[in-house]
Design a protein around this motif. Sequence first.
Motif, PDB file in Angstrom:
ATOM      1  N   GLY A   1      -4.481  26.568  35.861  1.00  0.00           N
ATOM      2  CA  GLY A   1      -5.872  26.587  35.432  1.00  0.00           C
ATOM      3  C   GLY A   1      -6.048  26.989  33.990  1.00  0.00           C
ATOM      4  N   ALA A   2      -7.224  26.662  33.468  1.00  0.00           N
ATOM      5  CA  ALA A   2      -7.640  27.060  32.128  1.00  0.00           C
ATOM      6  C   ALA A   2      -9.139  27.320  32.171  1.00  0.00           C
ATOM      7  CB  ALA A   2      -7.306  25.981  31.113  1.00  0.00           C
ATOM      8  N   TYR A   3      -9.598  28.268  31.359  1.00  0.00           N
ATOM      9  CA  TYR A   3     -11.028  28.565  31.342  1.00  0.00           C
ATOM     10  C   TYR A   3     -11.505  28.802  29.931  1.00  0.00           C
ATOM     11  CZ  TYR A   3     -10.202  33.568  30.504  1.00  0.00           C
ATOM     12  OH  TYR A   3      -9.832  34.772  29.956  1.00  0.00           O
ATOM     13  N   ASN A   4     -12.814  28.653  29.742  1.00  0.00           N
ATOM     14  CA  ASN A   4     -13.463  28.919  28.469  1.00  0.00           C
ATOM     15  C   ASN A   4     -14.857  29.486  28.778  1.00  0.00           C
ATOM     16  OD1 ASN A   4     -13.932  26.958  25.404  1.00  0.00           O
ATOM     17  ND2 ASN A   4     -13.559  29.111  25.718  1.00  0.00           N
ATOM     18  N   THR A   5     -15.160  30.665  28.233  1.00  0.00           N
ATOM     19  CA  THR A   5     -16.427  31.333  28.499  1.00  0.00           C
ATOM     20  C   THR A   5     -17.075  31.746  27.184  1.00  0.00           C
ATOM     21  OG1 THR A   5     -15.638  32.202  30.612  1.00  0.00           O
ATOM     22  CG2 THR A   5     -17.540  33.282  29.663  1.00  0.00           C
ATOM     23  N   TYR A   6     -18.401  31.621  27.138  1.00  0.00           N
ATOM     24  CA  TYR A   6     -19.174  32.022  25.972  1.00  0.00           C
ATOM     25  C   TYR A   6     -20.278  32.977  26.418  1.00  0.00           C
ATOM     26  CZ  TYR A   6     -16.908  27.952  23.911  1.00  0.00           C
ATOM     27  OH  TYR A   6     -15.972  27.053  23.489  1.00  0.00           O
ATOM     28  N   GLN A   7     -20.391  34.096  25.711  1.00  0.00           N
ATOM     29  CA  GLN A   7     -21.465  35.052  25.978  1.00  0.00           C
ATOM     30  C   GLN A   7     -22.220  35.310  24.682  1.00  0.00           C
ATOM     31  OE1 GLN A   7     -20.405  38.545  28.155  1.00  0.00           O
ATOM     32  NE2 GLN A   7     -22.242  39.663  27.551  1.00  0.00           N
ATOM     33  N   TYR A   8     -23.556  35.118  24.762  1.00  0.00           N
ATOM     34  CA  TYR A   8     -24.379  35.224  23.563  1.00  0.00           C
ATOM     35  C   TYR A   8     -25.547  36.157  23.839  1.00  0.00           C
ATOM     36  CZ  TYR A   8     -27.141  33.858  19.478  1.00  0.00           C
ATOM     37  OH  TYR A   8     -27.843  33.872  18.306  1.00  0.00           O
ATOM     38  N   THR A   9     -25.804  37.082  22.923  1.00  0.00           N
ATOM     39  CA  THR A   9     -26.912  38.024  23.047  1.00  0.00           C
ATOM     40  C   THR A   9     -27.841  37.845  21.856  1.00  0.00           C
ATOM     41  OG1 THR A   9     -25.465  39.619  24.151  1.00  0.00           O
ATOM     42  CG2 THR A   9     -27.548  40.438  23.308  1.00  0.00           C
ATOM     43  N   PHE A  10     -29.114  37.568  22.150  1.00  0.00           N
ATOM     44  CA  PHE A  10     -30.098  37.361  21.094  1.00  0.00           C
ATOM     45  C   PHE A  10     -31.375  38.079  21.470  1.00  0.00           C
ATOM     46  CE2 PHE A  10     -33.677  34.867  19.345  1.00  0.00           C
ATOM     47  CZ  PHE A  10     -33.424  35.049  17.993  1.00  0.00           C
ATOM     48  N   LYS A  11     -31.721  39.107  20.665  1.00  0.00           N
ATOM     49  CA  LYS A  11     -32.892  39.930  20.934  1.00  0.00           C
ATOM     50  C   LYS A  11     -32.861  40.409  22.385  1.00  0.00           C
ATOM     51  CE  LYS A  11     -35.774  38.008  17.267  1.00  0.00           C
ATOM     52  NZ  LYS A  11     -37.049  37.360  16.909  1.00  0.00           N
ATOM     53  N   LYS A  12     -33.796  39.945  23.221  1.00  0.00           N
ATOM     54  CA  LYS A  12     -33.868  40.408  24.604  1.00  0.00           C
ATOM     55  C   LYS A  12     -33.262  39.415  25.585  1.00  0.00           C
ATOM     56  CE  LYS A  12     -37.880  43.357  23.896  1.00  0.00           C
ATOM     57  NZ  LYS A  12     -39.231  43.751  24.376  1.00  0.00           N
ATOM     58  N   TRP A  13     -32.554  38.429  25.076  1.00  0.00           N
ATOM     59  CA  TRP A  13     -31.928  37.427  25.940  1.00  0.00           C
ATOM     60  C   TRP A  13     -30.415  37.635  25.966  1.00  0.00           C
ATOM     61  CZ3 TRP A  13     -34.413  33.917  28.973  1.00  0.00           C
ATOM     62  CH2 TRP A  13     -35.780  33.719  28.726  1.00  0.00           C
ATOM     63  N   GLY A  14     -29.837  37.409  27.134  1.00  0.00           N
ATOM     64  CA  GLY A  14     -28.393  37.412  27.280  1.00  0.00           C
ATOM     65  C   GLY A  14     -27.959  36.155  28.014  1.00  0.00           C
ATOM     66  N   LEU A  15     -26.926  35.491  27.523  1.00  0.00           N
ATOM     67  CA  LEU A  15     -26.457  34.230  28.117  1.00  0.00           C
ATOM     68  C   LEU A  15     -24.949  34.272  28.271  1.00  0.00           C
ATOM     69  CD1 LEU A  15     -26.896  31.208  28.937  1.00  0.00           C
ATOM     70  CD2 LEU A  15     -26.582  30.651  26.513  1.00  0.00           C
ATOM     71  N   LYS A  16     -24.477  33.915  29.441  1.00  0.00           N
ATOM     72  CA  LYS A  16     -23.043  33.800  29.688  1.00  0.00           C
ATOM     73  C   LYS A  16     -22.797  32.478  30.403  1.00  0.00           C
ATOM     74  CE  LYS A  16     -20.679  37.407  30.960  1.00  0.00           C
ATOM     75  NZ  LYS A  16     -20.098  38.524  31.772  1.00  0.00           N
ATOM     76  N   ALA A  17     -22.005  31.610  29.800  1.00  0.00           N
ATOM     77  CA  ALA A  17     -21.744  30.291  30.376  1.00  0.00           C
ATOM     78  C   ALA A  17     -20.285  29.930  30.152  1.00  0.00           C
ATOM     79  CB  ALA A  17     -22.653  29.231  29.743  1.00  0.00           C
ATOM     80  N   GLY A  18     -19.765  29.127  31.042  1.00  0.00           N
ATOM     81  CA  GLY A  18     -18.371  28.722  30.910  1.00  0.00           C
ATOM     82  C   GLY A  18     -17.972  27.729  31.978  1.00  0.00           C
ATOM     83  N   ALA A  19     -16.734  27.325  31.906  1.00  0.00           N
ATOM     84  CA  ALA A  19     -16.188  26.386  32.881  1.00  0.00           C
ATOM     85  C   ALA A  19     -14.712  26.683  33.093  1.00  0.00           C
ATOM     86  CB  ALA A  19     -16.375  24.941  32.419  1.00  0.00           C
ATOM     87  N   ARG A  20     -14.264  26.371  34.272  1.00  0.00           N
ATOM     88  CA  ARG A  20     -12.868  26.572  34.641  1.00  0.00           C
ATOM     89  C   ARG A  20     -12.344  25.279  35.257  1.00  0.00           C
ATOM     90  NH1 ARG A  20     -10.054  31.242  35.372  1.00  0.00           N
ATOM     91  NH2 ARG A  20      -8.083  31.020  36.471  1.00  0.00           N
TER      92      ARG A  20
END
Length: 810
Positions: free
Chosen positions: A493-512
């Motif tokens: 397997g291989a994975y890639n994840t991105y986590q982004y924080t902007f002001k009051k928003w938090g985002l975590k997305a990725g795929a495996r």
Amino acid sequence: MKIINILLVLMLQLCVHTGIAQNQAAGYSIRGIISDSASHNALTFITVNLIKSPATVLKVDYSKADGSFSFAGLESGSYTLAVVGVGYKTTRITVELPDSSQKAGDLGNIPLMPDLVGLKEVVVKASKQIVKQEIDRITYDMQADPENKVFNALEMMRKVPLLSVDADNNVYLKGNADFRILINGKPSSMMERNYRDILRSMPASSIERIEVITTPPAKYDAEGLAGIINIITRKPVDNGYSGTVNVSERFPVGGPGVGGTVSAKFNKLGMTLMTGGNQYRIPSIRTMSERATRGQDPTYLTQNGTNRSTNYSGYLGYEISYEFDTLNLISAQFNINGSQARGFVSQNSLLMADSGLLEQYGLANTSRDLGRGMDAAFNYQRSAKVNKNQLLTFSYRYFGYSNNQKGQIDITERINVNLPDYRQVNNQQFSEQTLQVDYVYPIKKLNVEAGLKAIMRDNRSDFQFESFVTAANAFDPDPFRSNRFTNTQNVFGAYNTYQYTFKKWGLKAGARIEQTFVKADFVSTGSRVNQNYVNVIPSLSINRKLKNNAGFNFGYTQRIQRPGIYQLNPFVDRSNPSFERSGNPVLRPAFVNDFQLGFSTSKKVSLNIGLGYTHLRDMIMAVAVFNPQTNITRLTFGNTGRARLFMLMLNSNYSINKNWNLSLNSRVAHGRVFGVVDGQAVSNQGFMYQANLSTGYKLAKGWRVNGNLNVVGPNINIQGTTNSIVSSSLSVSKDMFNYKLALSAAVNNPFTQFRNAYRETFGPNFNQVDLRRDYFRSFTVSLNYKFGKLKEAIKKNKRGIRNDDVQTDN
């Protein structure tokens, strides 16, 4: 493999281009990590204000999931950081960025002190938040619950959001028994073979917190339809040593137990030891089974009996780490566990038809089950000089366990029964090797993670059936009912994840992406099974922070259930001649799409509300089929089901006053299951619910009383249901010697001595009812002792092996 190679190249190109762009950016930067000064846990969404002058706020950032924050593109000069968090004292830090070649200001760890309120000479500390909603998980602080000194880890899970425990001590996550359990974010052999034995041995006082990861990010393996339960054991806090020991006795069901943790840190060397063991005995209880069949020649089967069992289990886990310098860290872990169970079943069986008696016999089954498990891992972590949060980790892990089952069945009082006495032996072995590389690359408010992983598994089973030959006065092997089975499973397997924080928003997305190769070989018969499949698993988590420590969470993920050795093993368990059970070596993986929406707030009332929708396909389900030619019901597994589930979750904690608290953990769901059983379409539906109401009152001089009411509704499956359960408990505890020693006593179900556990199963041509009369009332006494004092947290690798992709035998 081409897909995996392409993905790896893209990830490396991303890291290279991003690194070049960052190096070309001019200016100074400031970064740091925010944590709780008491628990040393990373704090998420803490506001960090960058101030140039007393009245000018230049920039605002929010701490990420690991507690980190950063400001870039700054000029040289003097700055002030104002760190603000609800329930914590505001912290101000002066940062000097001189005009020199050193352009990065790394503040390291910034501890926040809980807010204290002074009242004359009395200092009242704010109530510690028990339940916390994070971007992709819900955390239950075990140390904030006073009953952690009274009950074991299994019993305390009734209070954890989204978890429930049924009458057979089976744990369910969102009503699903398919999940993974990790210890400190890592797999452990203690939880792979039989988690119930270990959780009964593990005192809750040795656990820091339990994380229910409802939307596992792509860095976790894709297995576990419902999600992941991560048990965080108590961490050392200072240089030196610390530990906790718990001794308990439970009767008439249960037995003595002991467990605890010890941690030590000497400069750059850190060690943690976790151990425990218990005896769990079940006195003789009554059982009953009734089966009515339909068709041209209907039959009616009645079985009555008793059974008793005694189980001994124990575990030991050891971790060690050494920090060569600020950039290089190595760590290792070693875990062993074992159990031994003995049981005896006595049973009378009567099979009737319209024409009269068809069959009758008495049965005595003496069984023994011996299991062992161990795992060992090694991790090397390298941090970048420019940014300590930029990590490269190499990991290796070996894991293996064995289960040896043996049973002897003696048959008496025979009428129309030609089956001889017989013995069954089933020896199962499982081994696994894992290689893993992880890379973490923070870019301002964006955190990028990528990794590669290879898992090589080997399952083996040698099962023998031996019939008693009267003439020879010996047991003779039956080659037609014996076999040797091997199963290999390799996952890349291989994975890639991105986590982004902007002001009051938090985002975590990725795929495996995972590619799986499966081979099964029946050594004795020469038949084989080969499978090869590729899966792409996405995940998405979004968090929106509101005022007054409130927020919304949304999560979507797709998960896989790969069959384990228990479900694949074609061994036929014939311990009851009228009912057989076996695995299915041609099982395929099952898939789930899961959507979660949650709201949380924490003021005087801590409230977590969640809505969920789950859709499952190719479900691996136990299927019961009645054969009218042999009058035997065979239970096996098949990819026969699909289901949908709507869920509402409510968890609340309320401090009525400084001494009295009230908490509620509840969930209600409606499920519908579709499938094919014995060539006919079958469906089942109904409501499932759970609720745990807990209250505690703190008395003078260290005394505390607690009460619990637990309700678990029926469990719906494709061919039946179970009855609901209502249980209660009362406990009292006394803290002494400055809260280092605690004595506790509890009574479970004081008003009910026995409970009837009822299970109904139906098929196209039969209906069956199983009844078991269990001991319900029990008593527990325990002693909990905490010792030692430390000053600096033990460092561990921030990345390591997590194998979460195989269904256990639970």
